[in-house]
Design an enzyme around this catalytic site. Structure first.
Site, PDB file in Angstrom:
ATOM      1  N   ASN A  20       0.716  -1.273   0.171  1.00 50.77           N
ATOM      2  CA  ASN A  20       0.145   0.134  -0.227  1.00 50.77           C
ATOM      3  C   ASN A  20       0.851   1.235   0.032  1.00 50.77           C
ATOM      4  O   ASN A  20       2.076   1.112   0.569  1.00 50.77           O
ATOM      5  CB  ASN A  20      -0.685   0.160   1.333  1.00 50.77           C
ATOM      6  CG  ASN A  20      -1.745   1.315   1.469  1.00 50.77           C
ATOM      7  OD1 ASN A  20      -2.263   1.631   0.462  1.00 50.77           O
ATOM      8  ND2 ASN A  20      -1.741   1.806   2.729  1.00 50.77           N
TER       9      ASN A  20
ATOM     10  N   HIS B  97       1.041   5.296   1.145  1.00 53.08           N
ATOM     11  CA  HIS B  97       0.364   5.765   2.320  1.00 53.08           C
ATOM     12  C   HIS B  97       1.088   7.355   2.286  1.00 53.08           C
ATOM     13  O   HIS B  97       2.520   7.419   2.573  1.00 53.08           O
ATOM     14  CB  HIS B  97       0.472   5.283   3.674  1.00 53.08           C
ATOM     15  CG  HIS B  97      -0.308   6.144   4.704  1.00 53.08           C
ATOM     16  ND1 HIS B  97      -1.615   6.332   4.888  1.00 53.08           N
ATOM     17  CD2 HIS B  97       0.315   6.792   5.820  1.00 53.08           C
ATOM     18  CE1 HIS B  97      -2.056   7.112   5.778  1.00 53.08           C
ATOM     19  NE2 HIS B  97      -0.975   7.419   6.564  1.00 53.08           N
TER      20      HIS B  97
ATOM     21  N   SER C  65       5.101   6.466   2.186  1.00 52.84           N
ATOM     22  CA  SER C  65       5.800   5.291   2.641  1.00 52.84           C
ATOM     23  C   SER C  65       4.882   4.470   1.923  1.00 52.84           C
ATOM     24  O   SER C  65       3.623   4.290   1.555  1.00 52.84           O
ATOM     25  CB  SER C  65       5.416   4.966   4.014  1.00 52.84           C
ATOM     26  OG  SER C  65       5.953   5.985   4.873  1.00 52.84           O
TER      27      SER C  65
ATOM     28  N   ASP D 219      -2.748   1.049   7.826  1.00 53.09           N
ATOM     29  CA  ASP D 219      -1.374   1.386   7.563  1.00 53.09           C
ATOM     30  C   ASP D 219      -0.192   1.161   8.461  1.00 53.09           C
ATOM     31  O   ASP D 219       0.555   1.643   9.012  1.00 53.09           O
ATOM     32  CB  ASP D 219      -1.428   2.972   7.655  1.00 53.09           C
ATOM     33  CG  ASP D 219      -2.448   3.544   6.683  1.00 53.09           C
ATOM     34  OD1 ASP D 219      -2.436   2.795   5.441  1.00 53.09           O
ATOM     35  OD2 ASP D 219      -3.218   4.647   7.034  1.00 53.09           O
TER      36      ASP D 219
HETATM   37  C1  GRF Z   1      -2.497   9.024  -2.670  1.00 54.20           C
HETATM   38  O1  GRF Z   1      -2.071  10.249  -2.150  1.00 54.20           O
HETATM   39  C2  GRF Z   1      -1.998   7.846  -1.938  1.00 54.20           C
HETATM   40  O2  GRF Z   1      -0.868   7.967  -1.128  1.00 54.20           O
HETATM   41  C3  GRF Z   1      -3.182   7.724  -0.817  1.00 54.20           C
HETATM   42  O3  GRF Z   1      -4.470   7.997  -1.523  1.00 54.20           O
HETATM   43  C4  GRF Z   1      -3.857   9.080  -2.502  1.00 54.20           C
HETATM   44  C5  GRF Z   1      -4.407   8.292  -3.853  1.00 54.20           C
HETATM   45  O4  GRF Z   1      -4.322   9.175  -5.119  1.00 54.20           O
HETATM   46  N1  GRF Z   1      -3.234   6.453  -0.406  1.00 54.20           N
HETATM   47  P1  GRF Z   1      -4.508   8.398  -6.639  1.00 54.20           P
HETATM   48  O5  GRF Z   1      -5.905   7.781  -6.728  1.00 54.20           O
HETATM   49  O6  GRF Z   1      -3.521   7.452  -7.050  1.00 54.20           O
HETATM   50  O7  GRF Z   1      -4.242   9.752  -7.527  1.00 54.20           O
END
Ligand code: GRF
Length: 223
Positions: A111, A113, A140, A149
């Site tokens: 994932n 984050h 991360s 997370d």
């Molecule tokens: C990103 O900031 C990611 O880190 C978080 O959600 C957002 C997703 O953005 N988990 P996208 O849909 O990939 O543009």
């Protein structure tokens, strides 16, 4: 006979800019994988439209038609498995996953984050970093467990917080780093340089004691 590429599924709830970054990395030859499925809990997710445009099979499942979270997750993971995926990337998938559904996937799900974990699990990470007066922020990529997370952190990208930064500016500056970080980590995972069996993650055969860092040349061991 050519060796088949590692098969990857992606789950995303939103616009899909991280999915787009992975597709672009693949297009440049930097991420030799096959994307076999893009799934979402939101039928109108931009990520699904990107996948359609790239001729990747898509799946939209509505959590509201399931009796509970576990039933949704078990069905979702059954469909991900049926796609033939060996690896699963959560790229803005805004749900906590059930432990039973995840068990067969330990070490195969990552994932991204937008914080320097273990700081700021959950939502509003940019706002919380600013409110805390942090001098740096980041993103991360971690192995996924049922804890929000919470799995072992694989790699991070760091960003200095500038005086006057607001939440939006910080998010905008971080996103390009996310877009480099996620494909780079997926590449390590799919090529099996990175492994996690539920105990300690290993990188190139050695325990990964501190997260890798994203530098100008890509991922490197932290100093
Ligand atoms: C990103 O900031 C990611 O880190 C978080 O959600 C957002 C997703 O953005 N988990 P996208 O849909 O990939 O543009």
């Amino acid at each position: 006979m050519t060796t088949p590429l590692p098969r990857v599924a992606v789950l995303a709830s939103g616009r899909g800019s991280n999915l787009a970054a992975m597709l672009e990395a693949r297009g440049r030859g930097e991420l030799p994988v096959e994307f076999v499925l893009v799934g979402s809990d939101k039928a109108d997710a931009g990520a699904l439209r990107l996948a359609e445009a790239a001729n990747i099979p898509t799946l939209a499942l509505d959590p509201r038609v399931y009796p509970d979270r576990r039933a949704f997750d078990l069905d979702l993971f059954a469909r991900v498995a049926a796609s033939g995926a060996e690896w699963l990337v959560l790229a803005g998938f805004m749900r906590i996953l059930d432990g039973e559904a995840l068990t067969p996937w330990v070490g195969r799900v990552i994932n991204i984050h937008p914080s320097l974990l273990p700081k700021y699990r959950g939502l509003h990470t940019h706002r919380r970093a600013l409110a805390a007066g942090d001098l740096e922020h980041g993103a991360s990529v971690h192995f996924v467990t049922a804890e929000l997370d919470g799995g072992p952190v694989i790699a991070q990208a760091r960003l200095a917080i500038a005086a006057g930064d607001d939440e939006h500016q910080l998010a905008q500056r971080l996103l390009p780093l996310e877009h480099r970080l996620l494909p780079a980590v997926l590449n390590l995972l799919a090529s099996k340089r990175l492994q996690w069996d539920g105990h300690a993650p290993r990188f190139d055969g050695r325990p990964l004691l501190t997260p890798l860092m994203l530098g100008d040349e890509g991922l490197r061991a932290a100093e």
